[in-house]
Design an enzyme around this catalytic site. Structure first.
Site, PDB file in Angstrom:
ATOM      1  N   GLU A  55     -40.169  15.495  36.908  1.00  0.00           N
ATOM      2  CA  GLU A  55     -39.220  15.797  38.329  1.00  0.00           C
ATOM      3  C   GLU A  55     -38.675  17.158  38.472  1.00  0.00           C
ATOM      4  O   GLU A  55     -38.152  17.680  37.545  1.00  0.00           O
ATOM      5  CB  GLU A  55     -38.205  14.694  38.439  1.00  0.00           C
ATOM      6  N   LYS A 128     -37.248   9.898  47.252  1.00  0.00           N
ATOM      7  CA  LYS A 128     -36.524   9.042  46.090  1.00  0.00           C
ATOM      8  C   LYS A 128     -35.682   8.073  46.935  1.00  0.00           C
ATOM      9  O   LYS A 128     -34.913   8.536  47.659  1.00  0.00           O
ATOM     10  CB  LYS A 128     -35.638   9.933  45.119  1.00  0.00           C
ATOM     11  N   CYS A 165     -37.566   9.051  38.780  1.00  0.00           N
ATOM     12  CA  CYS A 165     -36.293   9.165  37.875  1.00  0.00           C
ATOM     13  C   CYS A 165     -35.237   8.075  38.123  1.00  0.00           C
ATOM     14  O   CYS A 165     -35.567   6.906  37.647  1.00  0.00           O
ATOM     15  CB  CYS A 165     -35.448  10.523  38.029  1.00  0.00           C
TER      16      CYS A 165
END
Length: 301
Positions: A55, A128, A165
């Site tokens: 990331e 995200k 993540c």
């Protein structure tokens, strides 16, 4: 890497070698892009057809501090130089590259991944969905919650789902992508020590949660983390690496250590796994009529 479009009932196989890259970053974008390219080339030389970088690998993890200047790191996807660079590399090496970047879309800022197919085509962008907010990980200052929803992409090597993540801590992320037909789950990551309590080590928990996603959905999972100690203005984080690849039962089949640059690979028969998922009954026996509480915040429908 071999890839064929055959039907598994007639004995054909689709075998795919996947790779995860673990690396440290500096604050010089060009240096990080060059390092990423070097490691992608190494992975491709080892036979990988799908390669995952960590990331926000273009630079240091800037979310340690809330500084207005870091907002200027964001750039539109169209014409983004790092995406363009890795599109050319994907085309040359004939590999699939999900590329993490800080995206600006007018006045919205997102933590995003561009899905680059093996011919250099950008198949789409995932933004995200879950945005953390804690000491050292102040992402809500920098990113809006993603508006793409969970997606999967038909690449030239298989059908992939990508979370980013903090998304990986939520089982709904992995299950949603599995229900959409993913054959592999990918999670580029930046995680390490916790500034309020540097003795707290979440690495085992981090791995086990994702191993559970792999086992619960009977599909391989790839997680790429960064390494190194990064000092911010107010906090510091030591990123603990531990990148890994899990098989469809959740067992780790490749794992990096906490401090070393690494390229990990593993090979899977996607058709055999597709048949296993059908035979095991995990999706056949779901009771969607009983899961309404999952769509609530407080458990009350």
């Amino acid at each position: 890497m071999e890839y064929g479009g055959g039907n598994c009932q007639h004995g054909a196989m689709r075998t795919l070698t996947v790779a995860v890259i673990q690396m440290s970053m500096s604050d010089v974008v060009a240096d990080n892009v060059d390092k990423g390219e070097r490691l992608v080339r190494q992975a491709a030389a080892e036979g990988a057809g799908l390669i995952l970088l960590p990331e926000l690998f273009e630079g240091l993890y800037f979310c340690k501090d809330m500084l207005n200047e870091h907002l200027l790191r964001a750039a539109p996807a169209d014409g983004h130089p790092t995406i363009a660079h890795f599109r050319a590399l994907a085309t040359e090496l004939r590999v699939v590259l999900p590329i993490s970047f800080y995206e600006r879309a007018n006045n919205a800022l997102y933590n995003s991944v561009a899905i680059i197919d093996a011919d250099g085509t950008v198949l789409g962008i995932y933004r995200k969905s879950h945005i953390p907010d804690g000491v050292g990980y102040t992402e809500k200052f920098y990113f809006s919650p993603g508006d793409t929803g969970f997606e999967v992409w038909d690449t030239k090597v298989g059908r992939i789902g990508v979370g980013i993540c903090w998304d990986q801590w939520f089982p709904e992320t992995a299950r949603s992508m599995a229900l959409l037909g993913a054959e592999l789950l990918l999670f580029p990551t930046a995680i390490g020590s916790e500034p309020p309590d540097p003795s707290w080590d979440s690495s085992g928990h981090w791995q086990r949660v994702m191993q559970g996603h792999a086992g619960a959905n009977l599909m391989p999972l790839v997680a790429a983390n960064r390494i190194g100690h990064e000092q911010g203005q107010t906090t510091a984080i030591t990123f603990y690496g531990s990148s890994f690849i899990a098989d469809a039962t959740g067992a780790k089949v490749a794992e990096a250590d906490r401090t070393s640059e690494a390229v990990l690979t593993a090979t899977f028969d996607l058709d055999a796994l597709a048949l296993q998922r059908l035979a095991w009954g995990l999706f056949r026996d779901r009771r969607v009529d009983l899961y309404g509480t999952l769509a609530t915040m407080d458990g009350n429908r």
